[in-house]
Design a protein around this motif. Sequence first.
Motif, PDB file in Angstrom:
ATOM      1  N   GLY A   1      11.987 -20.137  17.409  1.00  0.00           N
ATOM      2  CA  GLY A   1      11.087 -19.878  18.524  1.00  0.00           C
ATOM      3  C   GLY A   1       9.798 -19.191  18.153  1.00  0.00           C
ATOM      4  O   GLY A   1       9.000 -18.844  19.034  1.00  0.00           O
ATOM      5  N   GLY A   2       9.555 -18.980  16.857  1.00  0.00           N
ATOM      6  CA  GLY A   2       8.343 -18.313  16.421  1.00  0.00           C
ATOM      7  C   GLY A   2       7.119 -19.210  16.518  1.00  0.00           C
ATOM      8  O   GLY A   2       7.218 -20.444  16.545  1.00  0.00           O
ATOM      9  N   ILE A   3       5.958 -18.594  16.581  1.00  0.00           N
ATOM     10  CA  ILE A   3       4.680 -19.300  16.650  1.00  0.00           C
ATOM     11  C   ILE A   3       3.894 -18.963  15.392  1.00  0.00           C
ATOM     12  O   ILE A   3       3.644 -17.791  15.108  1.00  0.00           O
ATOM     13  CB  ILE A   3       3.868 -18.866  17.889  1.00  0.00           C
ATOM     14  N   VAL A   4       3.517 -19.966  14.610  1.00  0.00           N
ATOM     15  CA  VAL A   4       2.743 -19.739  13.391  1.00  0.00           C
ATOM     16  C   VAL A   4       1.316 -19.365  13.772  1.00  0.00           C
ATOM     17  O   VAL A   4       0.600 -20.155  14.400  1.00  0.00           O
ATOM     18  CB  VAL A   4       2.760 -20.972  12.471  1.00  0.00           C
ATOM     19  N   ALA A   5       0.908 -18.157  13.386  1.00  0.00           N
ATOM     20  CA  ALA A   5      -0.410 -17.647  13.766  1.00  0.00           C
ATOM     21  C   ALA A   5      -1.514 -18.159  12.855  1.00  0.00           C
ATOM     22  O   ALA A   5      -2.672 -18.242  13.265  1.00  0.00           O
ATOM     23  CB  ALA A   5      -0.400 -16.121  13.746  1.00  0.00           C
ATOM     24  N   GLY A   6      -1.176 -18.484  11.602  1.00  0.00           N
ATOM     25  CA  GLY A   6      -2.175 -18.941  10.650  1.00  0.00           C
ATOM     26  C   GLY A   6      -1.692 -18.728   9.238  1.00  0.00           C
ATOM     27  O   GLY A   6      -0.547 -18.313   9.004  1.00  0.00           O
ATOM     28  N   LYS A   7      -2.567 -19.052   8.279  1.00  0.00           N
ATOM     29  CA  LYS A   7      -2.241 -18.943   6.858  1.00  0.00           C
ATOM     30  C   LYS A   7      -3.020 -17.769   6.258  1.00  0.00           C
ATOM     31  O   LYS A   7      -4.246 -17.685   6.389  1.00  0.00           O
ATOM     32  CB  LYS A   7      -2.595 -20.247   6.133  1.00  0.00           C
ATOM     33  N   THR A   8      -2.301 -16.892   5.576  1.00  0.00           N
ATOM     34  CA  THR A   8      -2.916 -15.652   5.101  1.00  0.00           C
ATOM     35  C   THR A   8      -3.422 -15.761   3.662  1.00  0.00           C
ATOM     36  O   THR A   8      -2.916 -16.529   2.846  1.00  0.00           O
ATOM     37  CB  THR A   8      -1.925 -14.489   5.194  1.00  0.00           C
ATOM     38  N   ASN A   9      -4.411 -14.928   3.375  1.00  0.00           N
ATOM     39  CA  ASN A   9      -5.068 -14.890   2.074  1.00  0.00           C
ATOM     40  C   ASN A   9      -4.166 -14.238   1.027  1.00  0.00           C
ATOM     41  O   ASN A   9      -3.277 -13.448   1.364  1.00  0.00           O
ATOM     42  CB  ASN A   9      -6.388 -14.124   2.195  1.00  0.00           C
ATOM     43  N   LEU A  10      -4.428 -14.513  -0.245  1.00  0.00           N
ATOM     44  CA  LEU A  10      -3.584 -14.041  -1.333  1.00  0.00           C
ATOM     45  C   LEU A  10      -4.331 -14.122  -2.652  1.00  0.00           C
ATOM     46  O   LEU A  10      -5.405 -14.726  -2.732  1.00  0.00           O
ATOM     47  CB  LEU A  10      -2.312 -14.887  -1.432  1.00  0.00           C
ATOM     48  N   ASP A  11      -3.765 -13.528  -3.678  1.00  0.00           N
ATOM     49  CA  ASP A  11      -4.240 -13.795  -5.023  1.00  0.00           C
ATOM     50  C   ASP A  11      -3.910 -15.244  -5.366  1.00  0.00           C
ATOM     51  O   ASP A  11      -2.818 -15.733  -5.046  1.00  0.00           O
ATOM     52  CB  ASP A  11      -3.537 -12.871  -6.032  1.00  0.00           C
TER      53      ASP A  11
END
Length: 488
Positions: A92-102
């Motif tokens: 039931g989760g909603i993907v908010a977006g893709k996060t930055n990383l090394d």
Amino acid sequence: MSFLREAQICIANQTARKSLNAFIGLAGGPTILRKAEAADTQRDGGPLHGRLIAVKDNICTSDLPTTSASGILKTFTSPYDATVVKKIHHAGGIVAGKTNLDEFGMGSHSKCSYFGPVTQSNAEGAEALSAGGSSGGSAVAVATGQCWAALGTDTGGSVRLPAAYTGIVGFKPSYGLVSRWGVLAYANSLDTVGILVQSTQHAKVVFEAINGYDEQDPTSLLPSTRARISESLSQRRRNSSLRIGVPLEYNIAELSPQVRRAWTSALEFLRNQGHMIVPVSLPSTKRALSAYYVLAPAEASSNLAKYDGVRYGTRAEGPDGAEGVLFSKTRGEGFGDEVKRRILLGAYTLSAEAIDNYFIQAQKVRRLVQQDFDRVFSLANPLLDGGRTGRQDTDQAVDVLVCPTAPTLPPTLESLEKQSPVEAYVSDVFTVPASLAGLPAVSVPFKASQRGEGEGQEGNIGIQVIAQYGDDNLALDVARMIEETRRT
């Protein structure tokens, strides 16, 4: 609070905190609000029902690009969702977006990204601080209220270190419990999908949602082994008083006074709760960091060989093939300096002239690190036939280990510019051993009760709890005890 209102607050924070560069791509406000509004009318969803979950951008999603913060994947969108993303949707989760990383998860401060570094807020007028790495974007997104929880990946501390630096909870489960299918590999034998949240209670909720066998992942723990672990845990006699191990080798010279005092305060708190503090020795710890930076780059050099602009990756413009190498220009332009450094290091340690002196020796050290942990834990390693080798006496064995997550407070971004790459690797000294052994580990924020004379630097401190393989819930339970100090 309604899910719609919660989503509106998260979206407002995403706009207000855009300069922190936590996200590479966002799902879009209207889409998120529509799903959150629907969640308010359907209250019988899964454990993550209506919650905004950010996903580190080295985990595949079919509706958002998956770049791994690399120029060589800047135009790539996966045709499928990773298993953990599917589980988020199912819960039931909603993907908010893709996060930055090394880039490809290679770094300790989230500054080696094609899309620019991640930063975290500091006191007004003060220098910007490191967000930790490589899951710095996920950590900052949670810490600043841009999402309810976030997924990261932990290879040598990439979830726990950002959690410590940003003052949130970071949990690396036992290797093999959470599926790696759909995660862009850095080092297959180490990569673990981890969780970044505001509390240990939330960590348990997310863990239960994404934990489970996946036949598509060859490293996923088999149902029979999971059943054996559950049986082993159910037969254990649990006393109200735990034996808390303190690794003597973790008391290193580089440990800052603030972190040492926080560690001491956390142990004192646990002692006052009725638990016994037991000094233990993990002698191979001193070699763990060196072994990690041989093994991880070796696996990376193999995993990243496929990014050539032909099979995978964005091909460089113009002719490519300098000095007879078809993809030299593409890889030269597509990879950042840290990725190139680790590919070269890994290729060398796997070469015929160096493999015996480096890679094979590092594998031996890894085994010694695993044996050190098995020797001090009261619970036998469920992956070993017949229990443990070299088991300690019951009076000396411990239930969990408690130590700092990072040896220092989060450094300023300016100070990192003066560091050599090798100096930056020292940040992982306390997180790498648990990764080499595949053990569950939790970083929980802790505030030292007082400051020492002449100490001007302030920042978040993480205390780490490490448990025996498969004993993930105990690690979270002890972390929750430490978490209670913030409320007392």
